[in-house]
Design a protein around this motif. Structure first.
Motif, PDB file in Angstrom:
ATOM      1  N   ALA A  27       8.442  16.697 -25.024  1.00 39.13           N
ATOM      2  CA  ALA A  27       8.307  16.796 -23.497  1.00 39.13           C
ATOM      3  C   ALA A  27       8.460  18.323 -23.165  1.00 39.13           C
ATOM      4  CB  ALA A  27       9.593  16.113 -22.766  1.00 39.13           C
ATOM      5  N   ASP A  28       7.458  18.829 -22.209  1.00 44.88           N
ATOM      6  CA  ASP A  28       7.432  20.076 -21.740  1.00 44.88           C
ATOM      7  C   ASP A  28       7.920  19.785 -20.336  1.00 44.88           C
ATOM      8  OD1 ASP A  28       7.082  22.779 -20.614  1.00 44.88           O
ATOM      9  OD2 ASP A  28       5.257  23.091 -21.651  1.00 44.88           O
ATOM     10  N   LEU A  29       8.851  20.222 -19.716  1.00 43.58           N
ATOM     11  CA  LEU A  29       9.409  20.070 -18.349  1.00 43.58           C
ATOM     12  C   LEU A  29       9.088  20.995 -17.285  1.00 43.58           C
ATOM     13  CD1 LEU A  29      13.140  18.762 -18.969  1.00 43.58           C
ATOM     14  CD2 LEU A  29      10.787  17.552 -19.175  1.00 43.58           C
ATOM     15  N   THR A  30       8.464  22.027 -17.844  1.00 42.32           N
ATOM     16  CA  THR A  30       7.731  22.984 -16.915  1.00 42.32           C
ATOM     17  C   THR A  30       6.028  23.516 -17.255  1.00 42.32           C
ATOM     18  OG1 THR A  30       9.018  24.732 -18.281  1.00 42.32           O
ATOM     19  CG2 THR A  30       9.672  24.041 -16.180  1.00 42.32           C
ATOM     20  N   LEU A  31       5.468  22.591 -17.154  1.00 36.34           N
ATOM     21  CA  LEU A  31       3.959  22.577 -17.613  1.00 36.34           C
ATOM     22  C   LEU A  31       3.489  24.133 -17.523  1.00 36.34           C
ATOM     23  CD1 LEU A  31       1.171  21.390 -18.887  1.00 36.34           C
ATOM     24  CD2 LEU A  31       0.944  20.284 -16.687  1.00 36.34           C
ATOM     25  N   GLY A  32       3.330  24.348 -16.255  1.00 38.73           N
ATOM     26  CA  GLY A  32       2.579  25.676 -15.541  1.00 38.73           C
ATOM     27  C   GLY A  32       1.119  25.764 -16.211  1.00 38.73           C
ATOM     28  N   GLY A  33       0.546  26.566 -16.842  1.00 38.32           N
ATOM     29  CA  GLY A  33      -0.562  27.060 -17.213  1.00 38.32           C
ATOM     30  C   GLY A  33      -0.706  26.075 -18.444  1.00 38.32           C
ATOM     31  N   GLY A  34       0.000  25.362 -18.926  1.00 39.20           N
ATOM     32  CA  GLY A  34      -0.093  24.708 -20.270  1.00 39.20           C
ATOM     33  C   GLY A  34       0.019  25.622 -21.563  1.00 39.20           C
ATOM     34  N   GLY A  35       0.472  26.640 -21.475  1.00 35.99           N
ATOM     35  CA  GLY A  35       0.437  27.371 -22.607  1.00 35.99           C
ATOM     36  C   GLY A  35       1.349  26.858 -23.883  1.00 35.99           C
ATOM     37  N   HIS A  36       2.547  26.463 -23.335  1.00 38.14           N
ATOM     38  CA  HIS A  36       3.406  26.006 -24.667  1.00 38.14           C
ATOM     39  C   HIS A  36       2.975  24.578 -24.949  1.00 38.14           C
ATOM     40  CE1 HIS A  36       6.626  29.053 -22.923  1.00 38.14           C
ATOM     41  NE2 HIS A  36       6.395  29.266 -24.320  1.00 38.14           N
ATOM     42  N   SER A  37       2.538  23.980 -23.655  1.00 43.12           N
ATOM     43  CA  SER A  37       1.968  22.301 -24.088  1.00 43.12           C
ATOM     44  C   SER A  37       0.794  22.389 -24.902  1.00 43.12           C
ATOM     45  CB  SER A  37       1.858  21.736 -22.497  1.00 43.12           C
ATOM     46  OG  SER A  37       2.872  21.456 -22.002  1.00 43.12           O
ATOM     47  N   GLY A  38      -0.033  23.417 -24.672  1.00 34.56           N
ATOM     48  CA  GLY A  38      -1.402  23.604 -25.385  1.00 34.56           C
ATOM     49  C   GLY A  38      -0.952  23.785 -27.027  1.00 34.56           C
ATOM     50  N   GLU A  39       0.128  24.265 -27.407  1.00 36.52           N
ATOM     51  CA  GLU A  39       0.263  24.801 -28.790  1.00 36.52           C
ATOM     52  C   GLU A  39       1.019  23.607 -29.214  1.00 36.52           C
ATOM     53  OE1 GLU A  39       0.127  26.385 -32.519  1.00 36.52           O
ATOM     54  OE2 GLU A  39      -0.928  26.888 -30.582  1.00 36.52           O
ATOM     55  N   ILE A  40       1.725  22.934 -28.463  1.00 36.48           N
ATOM     56  CA  ILE A  40       2.238  21.646 -28.919  1.00 36.48           C
ATOM     57  C   ILE A  40       1.134  20.395 -29.294  1.00 36.48           C
ATOM     58  CG2 ILE A  40       4.077  19.725 -28.401  1.00 36.48           C
ATOM     59  CD1 ILE A  40       5.503  21.712 -26.695  1.00 36.48           C
ATOM     60  N   ARG A  78       6.120  15.928 -10.920  1.00 34.95           N
ATOM     61  CA  ARG A  78       7.492  15.620 -10.549  1.00 34.95           C
ATOM     62  C   ARG A  78       8.311  16.926 -10.941  1.00 34.95           C
ATOM     63  NH1 ARG A  78       8.895   9.802 -11.099  1.00 34.95           N
ATOM     64  NH2 ARG A  78      11.156  10.469 -10.903  1.00 34.95           N
ATOM     65  N   ASN A  79       9.498  16.952 -10.221  1.00 36.51           N
ATOM     66  CA  ASN A  79      10.682  18.088 -10.334  1.00 36.51           C
ATOM     67  C   ASN A  79      11.438  17.586 -11.662  1.00 36.51           C
ATOM     68  OD1 ASN A  79      12.871  19.670 -10.246  1.00 36.51           O
ATOM     69  ND2 ASN A  79      13.134  19.604  -8.215  1.00 36.51           N
ATOM     70  N   TYR A  80      11.486  18.709 -12.512  1.00 34.78           N
ATOM     71  CA  TYR A  80      12.271  18.277 -13.826  1.00 34.78           C
ATOM     72  C   TYR A  80      13.919  17.852 -13.497  1.00 34.78           C
ATOM     73  CZ  TYR A  80      13.684  23.323 -13.752  1.00 34.78           C
ATOM     74  OH  TYR A  80      14.538  24.477 -13.298  1.00 34.78           O
ATOM     75  N   ALA A  81      14.208  18.192 -12.477  1.00 33.31           N
ATOM     76  CA  ALA A  81      15.559  17.683 -11.902  1.00 33.31           C
ATOM     77  C   ALA A  81      15.899  16.375 -12.190  1.00 33.31           C
ATOM     78  CB  ALA A  81      15.851  18.101 -10.554  1.00 33.31           C
ATOM     79  N   SER A  82      14.639  15.484 -12.131  1.00 34.36           N
ATOM     80  CA  SER A  82      14.543  13.969 -12.207  1.00 34.36           C
ATOM     81  C   SER A  82      14.330  13.670 -13.308  1.00 34.36           C
ATOM     82  CB  SER A  82      13.915  13.225 -10.932  1.00 34.36           C
ATOM     83  OG  SER A  82      12.176  13.712 -11.327  1.00 34.36           O
ATOM     84  N   PHE A  83      14.202  14.272 -14.354  1.00 29.41           N
ATOM     85  CA  PHE A  83      13.781  13.815 -15.998  1.00 29.41           C
ATOM     86  C   PHE A  83      14.593  12.721 -16.154  1.00 29.41           C
ATOM     87  CE2 PHE A  83      13.509  14.755 -20.513  1.00 29.41           C
ATOM     88  CZ  PHE A  83      12.111  14.366 -20.584  1.00 29.41           C
ATOM     89  N   ALA A 220      18.870  22.128 -10.337  1.00 24.96           N
ATOM     90  CA  ALA A 220      18.218  21.497 -11.290  1.00 24.96           C
ATOM     91  C   ALA A 220      18.665  21.574 -12.963  1.00 24.96           C
ATOM     92  CB  ALA A 220      16.563  21.646 -10.760  1.00 24.96           C
ATOM     93  N   ILE A 221      18.914  22.761 -13.289  1.00 21.16           N
ATOM     94  CA  ILE A 221      18.838  22.882 -14.761  1.00 21.16           C
ATOM     95  C   ILE A 221      19.804  22.266 -15.644  1.00 21.16           C
ATOM     96  CG2 ILE A 221      19.484  24.938 -16.339  1.00 21.16           C
ATOM     97  CD1 ILE A 221      18.693  27.024 -14.176  1.00 21.16           C
ATOM     98  N   GLU A 222      20.975  21.864 -14.970  1.00 14.64           N
ATOM     99  CA  GLU A 222      22.041  21.217 -15.922  1.00 14.64           C
ATOM    100  C   GLU A 222      21.678  19.804 -15.890  1.00 14.64           C
ATOM    101  OE1 GLU A 222      26.885  20.132 -16.196  1.00 14.64           O
ATOM    102  OE2 GLU A 222      26.073  21.797 -14.976  1.00 14.64           O
ATOM    103  N   PRO A 223      21.361  19.079 -14.992  1.00 17.20           N
ATOM    104  CA  PRO A 223      21.185  17.721 -15.171  1.00 17.20           C
ATOM    105  C   PRO A 223      19.735  17.407 -16.061  1.00 17.20           C
ATOM    106  CG  PRO A 223      20.657  18.203 -12.752  1.00 17.20           C
ATOM    107  CD  PRO A 223      21.498  19.500 -13.418  1.00 17.20           C
ATOM    108  N   ALA A 224      18.832  18.351 -15.851  1.00 17.29           N
ATOM    109  CA  ALA A 224      17.658  18.268 -16.721  1.00 17.29           C
ATOM    110  C   ALA A 224      17.878  18.429 -18.093  1.00 17.29           C
ATOM    111  CB  ALA A 224      16.637  19.195 -16.333  1.00 17.29           C
ATOM    112  N   ILE A 225      18.731  19.229 -18.615  1.00 20.88           N
ATOM    113  CA  ILE A 225      19.057  19.710 -20.113  1.00 20.88           C
ATOM    114  C   ILE A 225      19.910  18.261 -20.421  1.00 20.88           C
ATOM    115  CG2 ILE A 225      20.635  20.901 -21.557  1.00 20.88           C
ATOM    116  CD1 ILE A 225      19.880  23.343 -19.856  1.00 20.88           C
TER     117      ILE A 225
END
Length: 311
Positions: A27-40, A78-83, A220-225
């Motif tokens: 799971a990539d919770l912050t997709l953005g431009g897809g850099g990390h996701s693309g390599e995964i 979605r917001n990653y806070a609701s992961f 949002a950080i702690e609940p997502a983690i």
């Protein structure tokens, strides 16, 4: 939609830290431009990636970018806070790795209409999800002077928070503050002359603080983690990139709490709390950008990567 350009910070370090297995679930919770996701995705064969972002621009961009491997990725607006809710809704039974990049994307900063930049004139917005109700305009013009002072001091660590809040309050009594450059100039004028010289832009800390308030970023950080760690399989890893001390402190403290075992008083003969460590730190000190990355991408300067593994 304009072209979504974004340089992923600590790119190889983050994906390498996940130890991606070809058949793993990630799971990539912050997709953005897809850099990390693309390599995964490049490292997956029969595995799958769940990619989350609150910005629809990111979802639309990556829907096209990952079209050829669409069977290996699920894009979630979605917001990653609701992961935690996402895990249940999508029936995710296990995860082998999770990554989070808590910075604002280059696309959001560079697209003037989004209102994140103090260098480009635009309506006061700063919403990562443009469907959200609260905007920077609402915060700047609607929050009390004391609340503005608290936000600037707490979220921006701005020494001159009282003066800036007072000047904002003074100016909005005359007319609403509507644009980024208008706000930037008000902040600049509120600072003493020496504070305007050299170093960071005078409005940098204040804009950061207002952006955090608009998007509820720190909450949002702690609940997502915690949701991510609950879903990790033993040996699975979580990698989180932060860009300022407030974020890093939350990540560090959350990891530390999840690394703790028994919390019973030392004089108890046996453990009655039953608490066991959920994580172990992979690196005690955060991983920092290389000199080469700092030269090629100045926005990476404050980045820190923390990695932990599920026990």
């Amino acid at each position: 939609m304009s072209e979504f350009v974004h340089k992923s910070v600590l790119f190889e370090e983050t994906v390498d830290a996940l130890c991606v297995k070809p058949d793993g679930i990630y799971a990539d919770l912050t997709l953005g431009g897809g850099g990390h996701s693309g390599e995964i995705l490049n490292r997956l064969s029969t595995g799958h990636l769940y990619a989350v972002d609150r910005d629809m621009d990111a979802i639309e961009h990556c829907s096209q970018k990952f079209g050829s491997v669409s069977e290996k990725v699920t894009l979630i607006h979605r917001n990653y806070a609701s992961f935690g809710d996402i895990i249940v809704e999508y029936g995710i039974n296990r995860l082998d790795g999770v990554c989070m990049d808590l910075g604002v994307s280059s696309h959001q900063l560079d697209l003037s209409e989004r209102g994140f930049s103090y260098m480009k004139d635009a309506p006061l917005d700063m919403r990562m999800n443009r469907e959200d109700a609260l905007s920077a305009y609402d915060v700047v013009n609607g929050y009390s002077r004391d609340e503005l002072k608290r936000i600037l001091y707490q979220y921006g660590e701005e020494t001159f928070a009282p003066k800036i809040a007072s000047e904002i309050d003074k100016q909005r009594q005359i007319k609403p503050i509507e644009t980024t450059l208008e706000l930037s100039e008000i902040i600049k004028n509120a600072l003493p002359p020496k504070a305007r010289e050299g170093g960071h832009h005078p409005a940098k800390k204040s804009f950061q603080a207002i952006r955090i308030a608009v998007n509820g970023e720190l909450d949002a950080i702690e609940p997502a983690i915690r949701s991510a760690v609950d879903a990790l399989s033993p040996g699975g890893r979580i990698a989180v990139i932060t860009f300022h001390s407030l974020e890093d402190r939350i990540v560090k403290q959350t990891f530390a709490d999840l690394e703790k075992g028994c919390t019973c008083p030392k004089d108890f003969p046996v453990c009655v709390c039953g608490k066991k460590p959920q994580l172990r730190a992979v690196n005690r000190k955060p991983i920092l950008p290389s000199e080469e990355e700092l030269e090629n991408n100045p926005r990476s300067r404050s980045a820190k990567l923390r990695v932990a593994e599920k026990c």
